[in-house]
Write a protein that holds these residues in place. Structure first.
Motif, PDB file in Angstrom:
ATOM      1  N   LEU A   1      41.905  12.332  23.887  1.00 33.66           N
ATOM      2  CA  LEU A   1      42.169  13.645  23.198  1.00 33.66           C
ATOM      3  C   LEU A   1      41.236  13.994  22.076  1.00 33.66           C
ATOM      4  O   LEU A   1      40.738  13.113  21.341  1.00 33.66           O
ATOM      5  N   VAL A   2      40.765  15.103  22.092  1.00 32.35           N
ATOM      6  CA  VAL A   2      39.712  15.579  21.352  1.00 32.35           C
ATOM      7  C   VAL A   2      40.016  16.771  20.442  1.00 32.35           C
ATOM      8  O   VAL A   2      39.482  16.843  19.160  1.00 32.35           O
ATOM      9  N   GLU A   3      41.202  17.527  20.688  1.00 34.93           N
ATOM     10  CA  GLU A   3      41.720  18.361  19.925  1.00 34.93           C
ATOM     11  C   GLU A   3      43.326  18.353  19.985  1.00 34.93           C
ATOM     12  O   GLU A   3      43.742  18.574  20.969  1.00 34.93           O
ATOM     13  N   VAL A   4      44.005  18.299  18.778  1.00 33.00           N
ATOM     14  CA  VAL A   4      45.385  18.327  18.712  1.00 33.00           C
ATOM     15  C   VAL A   4      45.878  19.396  18.148  1.00 33.00           C
ATOM     16  O   VAL A   4      45.446  19.699  16.727  1.00 33.00           O
ATOM     17  N   ASN A   5      46.834  20.251  18.394  1.00 33.91           N
ATOM     18  CA  ASN A   5      47.252  21.401  17.788  1.00 33.91           C
ATOM     19  C   ASN A   5      48.995  21.119  17.707  1.00 33.91           C
ATOM     20  O   ASN A   5      49.262  19.946  18.416  1.00 33.91           O
ATOM     21  N   ASN A   6      49.505  21.984  17.480  1.00 35.37           N
ATOM     22  CA  ASN A   6      51.085  21.818  17.375  1.00 35.37           C
ATOM     23  C   ASN A   6      51.733  21.493  18.654  1.00 35.37           C
ATOM     24  O   ASN A   6      52.536  20.377  18.703  1.00 35.37           O
ATOM     25  N   HIS A   7      51.272  22.145  19.437  1.00 35.09           N
ATOM     26  CA  HIS A   7      52.041  22.227  20.808  1.00 35.09           C
ATOM     27  C   HIS A   7      51.393  21.907  21.949  1.00 35.09           C
ATOM     28  O   HIS A   7      51.804  21.674  23.289  1.00 35.09           O
ATOM     29  N   ASN A   8      50.007  21.961  21.918  1.00 36.53           N
ATOM     30  CA  ASN A   8      49.110  21.309  23.080  1.00 36.53           C
ATOM     31  C   ASN A   8      48.075  20.451  22.402  1.00 36.53           C
ATOM     32  O   ASN A   8      47.838  20.689  21.349  1.00 36.53           O
ATOM     33  N   SER A   9      47.113  20.005  23.299  1.00 40.26           N
ATOM     34  CA  SER A   9      46.116  19.171  23.125  1.00 40.26           C
ATOM     35  C   SER A   9      45.153  19.594  24.124  1.00 40.26           C
ATOM     36  O   SER A   9      45.357  19.614  25.318  1.00 40.26           O
ATOM     37  N   LYS A  10      43.780  19.264  23.637  1.00 42.95           N
ATOM     38  CA  LYS A  10      42.514  19.154  24.524  1.00 42.95           C
ATOM     39  C   LYS A  10      42.101  17.730  24.945  1.00 42.95           C
ATOM     40  O   LYS A  10      42.071  16.915  24.231  1.00 42.95           O
ATOM     41  N   VAL A  11      41.960  17.562  26.185  1.00 46.86           N
ATOM     42  CA  VAL A  11      41.758  16.202  26.699  1.00 46.86           C
ATOM     43  C   VAL A  11      40.274  16.111  27.252  1.00 46.86           C
ATOM     44  O   VAL A  11      40.054  16.968  28.305  1.00 46.86           O
ATOM     45  N   ARG A  12      39.526  15.419  27.029  1.00 46.85           N
ATOM     46  CA  ARG A  12      38.018  15.268  27.343  1.00 46.85           C
ATOM     47  C   ARG A  12      38.207  14.115  28.528  1.00 46.85           C
ATOM     48  O   ARG A  12      38.571  12.830  28.236  1.00 46.85           O
ATOM     49  N   MET A  13      37.622  14.310  29.719  1.00 48.89           N
ATOM     50  CA  MET A  13      37.937  13.308  31.036  1.00 48.89           C
ATOM     51  C   MET A  13      36.695  12.458  30.800  1.00 48.89           C
ATOM     52  O   MET A  13      35.766  12.795  30.248  1.00 48.89           O
ATOM     53  N   ILE A  14      36.852  11.215  31.263  1.00 48.75           N
ATOM     54  CA  ILE A  14      35.641  10.090  31.455  1.00 48.75           C
ATOM     55  C   ILE A  14      34.659  10.673  32.083  1.00 48.75           C
ATOM     56  O   ILE A  14      33.471   9.983  31.986  1.00 48.75           O
ATOM     57  N   THR A  15      34.661  11.799  32.943  1.00 48.06           N
ATOM     58  CA  THR A  15      33.486  12.125  33.624  1.00 48.06           C
ATOM     59  C   THR A  15      32.451  13.085  32.639  1.00 48.06           C
ATOM     60  O   THR A  15      31.649  13.642  33.163  1.00 48.06           O
ATOM     61  N   ASP A  16      33.268  13.682  31.753  1.00 48.87           N
ATOM     62  CA  ASP A  16      32.288  14.449  30.962  1.00 48.87           C
ATOM     63  C   ASP A  16      31.210  13.755  30.333  1.00 48.87           C
ATOM     64  O   ASP A  16      31.348  12.445  30.029  1.00 48.87           O
TER      65      ASP A  16
END
Lengths: 264, 176
Positions: free
Chosen positions: A157-172
């Motif tokens: 997880l790279v960014e966590v909001n109240n109702h959703n989050s952004k995930v950076r995959m291992i291939t980035d």
């Protein structure tokens, strides 16, 4: 005419200043409540659209994969037979391991708490970032590991909001995970690479890494012992200090619909 | 087009872009629907509307993206203004030819600005990196798809106009 131009220039610069203010307010986290309101109202149509997207993708994927089905079946059957025999051997080893740990008074294998989440979007510019439908209200924190349904490392997880989050995959290419070769215990870093896909980097030339070895996250990571990738090729260049090891991720990064976030 | 209608269309385009087109995953190159819709709407708008719509579309894109928040908005505003100036000063008449030229310029300019600004903001914020290289590779595949879609969309929304506006004006005068 000149007045019109100066009015337009003023408008342009006012808008640019407004956006620059947004950029800097966001970096200071002042915009988080406003962003959360947006996410809150957009999440219902977004979930619906994502579901339609996955269904459409599954349909087209099925149509495109029909020609490979027979070949896949043969490979999967042979792999399945091999795995059944390995599983039976592992059960015995696991039983012995638990027994020995009890005798030596060692704690049993660490268990993680998991939060299930669905992928509801993908970055419009970089497909190695995805949006999931869980956020801080589900107890998620930035930096938490994300695995798929098979337990393979998916990203973090790279960014966590109240109702959703952004995930950076291992291939980035900005992702790096301290890892080990499960067989030879050679240590290195799994990182995304633009040209090569996924690489096992910083492994010295004198270490042994073989094709088909499984790479796992190592103890020094907050998430340890998670399978990450399989070795595809190993190249040695005498003039270079490290091996060039290409990997194939174990998690299906393109088609995964559900992931699990690790909460310690 | 009324500006609130354009904003509603942009919201749906952003949602479809992030949660449908990126998830169906059967083609290596899919167009960026939000950009296509924005440039298509902007082409017939005055500067004030272009600025509002570009800022809205950019913020929507950034909500679903890992770029620094506001980067897409800034890039879209600059591209929108450049296109407006080109249109008003050199390509008056909104012909299909003029639209093609500006579209061919708009997409590469947008992505170039996006990467440059994002790298600049990364330097300032020292935040997690956004892999511009991998994006660059993807964009090379996507720009032709964006360009093709916007030309098709223009063709269907306005019809093919090869003749300059004066000749149409003369035609109307002749009828009168």
């Amino acid at each position: 005419m000149r007045g019109n131009y100066s009015h337009q220039i003023k408008l342009f610069f006012l808008t640019v200043i407004f956006i620059l203010a947004v950029v800097f307010l966001n970096s200071a986290n002042y915009l988080q409540p406003i962003k959360n309101i947006f996410y809150y109202f957009l999440r219902y149509p977004q979930n619906l659209i994502a579901e339609i997207g996955f269904k459409t993708g599954r349909f087209f994927g099925f149509v495109l994969e029909i020609k490979n089905l027979h070949q896949d079946k043969i490979i999967l059957t042979s792999e399945n037979n091999l795995l059944i025999s390995q599983l039976s051997a592992l059960k015995e080893i696991n039983y012995e391991n638990e027994l020995l740990r009890k005798i030596l008074n060692l704690p049993l294998v660490r268990k993680y708490s998991l939060v299930d989440a669905e992928i509801i979007g993908r970055d419009p510019y970089n497909p190695d970032f995805v949006l999931i439908n869980r956020g801080s209200e589900s107890g998620l924190n930035s930096g938490a590991g994300v695995i798929d349904a098979s337990g393979f490392l998916f990203g973090e997880l790279v960014e966590v909001n109240n109702h959703n989050s952004k995930v950076r995959m291992i291939t980035d290419i900005s992702s790096s995970v301290t890892s080990l070769d499960q067989d030879s215990r050679a240590a290195g870093i799994v990182r995304g690479n633009l040209a090569e896909g996924l690489m096992f980097d910083l492994v010295p030339q004198d270490k042994t890494v073989s094709v088909n070895d499984i790479i796992i996250s190592s103890e020094s990571e907050s998430i340890s012992d998670l399978p990450i990738a399989r070795v595809v090729s190993v190249e040695r260049y005498p003039e270079k200090p490290f091996l060039k090891i290409k990997l194939s991720p174990l998690a299906d990064l393109k088609n995964t619909e559900k992931v699990f976030v690790i909460i310690k | 087009m009324k500006i609130y209608k354009a904003i509603i269309i942009l919201i749906f385009a952003a949602l479809i872009q992030a949660s449908f087109l990126r998830l169906i995953n059967f083609s290596p190159a899919l167009p960026n629907l939000l950009l296509v819709v924005l440039f298509l709407i902007n082409y017939s708008q005055p500067l004030a509307n272009i600025l509002i719509l570009s800022a809205t579309a950019g913020i929507l894109a950034d909500l679903f993206s890992a770029v620094n928040f506001g980067t897409s908005a800034l890039a879209m505003i600059i591209v929108g203004t450049v296109i407006y100036l080109l249109r008003e000063n050199f390509l008056k008449g909104k012909t299909f030819f003029g639209f093609s030229i500006t579209s061919a310029l708009a997409f590469p300019l947008f992505y170039l600005l996006l990467f440059t600004l994002n790298d600049y903001f990364n330097l300032i914020h020292d935040k997690f990196g956004f892999s511009a290289n991998i994006v660059g590779d993807r964009i090379i595949k996507e720009i032709p798809a964006d360009f093709a879609l916007i030309l098709i969309a223009y063709f269907f929304t306005t019809g093919y106009r090869s003749s300059p506006p004066q000749s149409r004006l003369y035609g109307r005068q002749a009828k009168m």
